[in-house]
Write an enzyme that holds these catalytic residues in place. Structure first.
Site, PDB file in Angstrom:
ATOM      1  N   ASP A  33      26.647 -11.023 -48.965  1.00  0.00           N
ATOM      2  CA  ASP A  33      25.821 -11.906 -48.142  1.00  0.00           C
ATOM      3  C   ASP A  33      26.675 -12.846 -47.310  1.00  0.00           C
ATOM      4  O   ASP A  33      27.883 -12.679 -47.194  1.00  0.00           O
ATOM      5  CB  ASP A  33      24.721 -12.598 -48.958  1.00  0.00           C
ATOM      6  CG  ASP A  33      25.223 -13.155 -50.254  1.00  0.00           C
ATOM      7  OD1 ASP A  33      26.375 -13.606 -50.278  1.00  0.00           O
ATOM      8  OD2 ASP A  33      24.454 -13.140 -51.234  1.00  0.00           O
ATOM      9  N   LYS A  54      20.990 -13.738 -44.727  1.00  0.00           N
ATOM     10  CA  LYS A  54      20.025 -14.067 -43.671  1.00  0.00           C
ATOM     11  C   LYS A  54      20.481 -13.485 -42.340  1.00  0.00           C
ATOM     12  O   LYS A  54      21.666 -13.475 -42.051  1.00  0.00           O
ATOM     13  CB  LYS A  54      19.923 -15.583 -43.495  1.00  0.00           C
ATOM     14  CG  LYS A  54      19.215 -16.245 -44.611  1.00  0.00           C
ATOM     15  CD  LYS A  54      19.042 -17.725 -44.324  1.00  0.00           C
ATOM     16  CE  LYS A  54      18.579 -18.430 -45.581  1.00  0.00           C
ATOM     17  NZ  LYS A  54      18.461 -19.852 -45.479  1.00  0.00           N
ATOM     18  N   MET A 166      24.654 -27.493 -51.207  1.00  0.00           N
ATOM     19  CA  MET A 166      23.394 -27.309 -50.472  1.00  0.00           C
ATOM     20  C   MET A 166      22.762 -28.679 -50.192  1.00  0.00           C
ATOM     21  O   MET A 166      21.544 -28.856 -50.330  1.00  0.00           O
ATOM     22  CB  MET A 166      22.422 -26.427 -51.283  1.00  0.00           C
ATOM     23  CG  MET A 166      22.953 -25.030 -51.483  1.00  0.00           C
ATOM     24  SD  MET A 166      22.045 -24.093 -52.689  1.00  0.00           S
ATOM     25  CE  MET A 166      22.693 -24.729 -54.225  1.00  0.00           C
TER      26      MET A 166
END
Ligand SMILES: C[S@@+](CC[C@H](N)C(=O)[O-])C[C@H]1O[C@@H](n2cnc3c(N)ncnc32)[C@H](O)[C@@H]1O
Length: 246
Positions: A33, A54, A166
């Site tokens: 990813d 994504k 995050m």
């Protein structure tokens, strides 16, 4: 048949482990990813590459869909690598992938990676623990799953150093919570794109850090260990640090 859950390290492709390189070279398939550096994929000379991160304008894969891809590929091939940024078990959902494979009877082997939470601060000269300054460390998400029934992150941690992953999207609200328990003048360091050529390091305090334009991926480090980093800063080159103060 085996699936290796492999940590790709924090960003700099030289920070991958020798074991990770070995399994990538032998892999039939690599499922990767966004945070795994594409240069690392060059080791996977004979593998089919499957991207599950994504993509702009496209539906991206849910964790269940990724688990199913791992199961399907694991059943079809001898050696499958699931490559993940940092360490697979540090906010990487590697535990869920390991369990999903285990339930299907597919052997799983773990290859740890250098987590960004520790590797990025170390690479700029920011020790997360330091004798006389910090004897404890909390690594926490700044983006707790909003669908959870009850919040687990209450921002009242007692550790001397906090490392927030995050944490960019909710920086302002999280910092307000942290200041309920810590002095607003507590030093803060943000490391954006840690260990990569476009790394930025920004220092400030709890009360002013959310005024700065910070982009993901970034770490937010809170605590007096940030002062140790500030002391060594004059010895480092600007290219290495891209350091700015708020
Ligand atoms: C889903 S978590 C994955 C963490 C990963 N498993 C690890 O061990 O580093 C993603 C978060 O890790 C942090 N991160 C990952 N790579 C980074 C980097 N090169 N520089 C700064 N932060 C990074 C950021 O906080 C980002 O939002």
């Amino acid at each position: 048949m085996v699936v290796y859950l492999v940590g790709a390290g924090p960003g700099d492709p030289d920070l991958i482990t020798l074991k990770a390189v070995k399994v990538l070279k032998n892999a039939d398939v690599v499922i990767y990813d966004r945070l795994a550096n594409p240069e690392i994929l060059e080791y996977a000379e004979k593998a089919k590459l499957i991207y599950v991160g994504k993509k702009a304008g496209e539906h991206y894969k849910t964790q269940d869909e990724i688990n199913q891809i791992l199961i399907d590929q694991g059943k079809k091939h001898e050696e499958v690598v699931r490559l993940k940024g940092g360490d697979p078990f540090v906010f990487g959902r590697g535990g869920e992938e390991m369990l999903a494979l285990h339930q299907e009877g597919i052997p799983v082997e773990m290859v740890p990676g250098v987590t960004s939470a520790i590797g990025a601060p170390t690479s700029v000269g920011l020790p997360l623990t330091h004798r006389g300054v910090a004897t404890s460390l909390t690594i926490v998400t700044g983006h707790e799953d909003p669908t959870k029934k009850e919040r687990q992150v209450k921002w009242d941690f007692k550790a001397d150093t906090l490392v927030i992953l995050m944490g960019v999207g909710r920086l302002e609200e999280n910092v307000k919570e942290i200041m309920k328990n810590r002095d607003p003048k507590t030093p803060v360091c943000v490391i954006e794109n840690g260990t990569l050529a476009d790394q930025r390091v920004i220092t400030g305090t709890l009360e002013d850090v959310s005024k700065k334009d910070i982009k993901s991926p970034a770490l937010i480090i809170v605590g007096h260990v940030v002062d140790i980093f500030k002391e060594i800063k004059p010895m480092k080159t600007q290219e290495v640090l891209n350091h700015e103060r708020l």
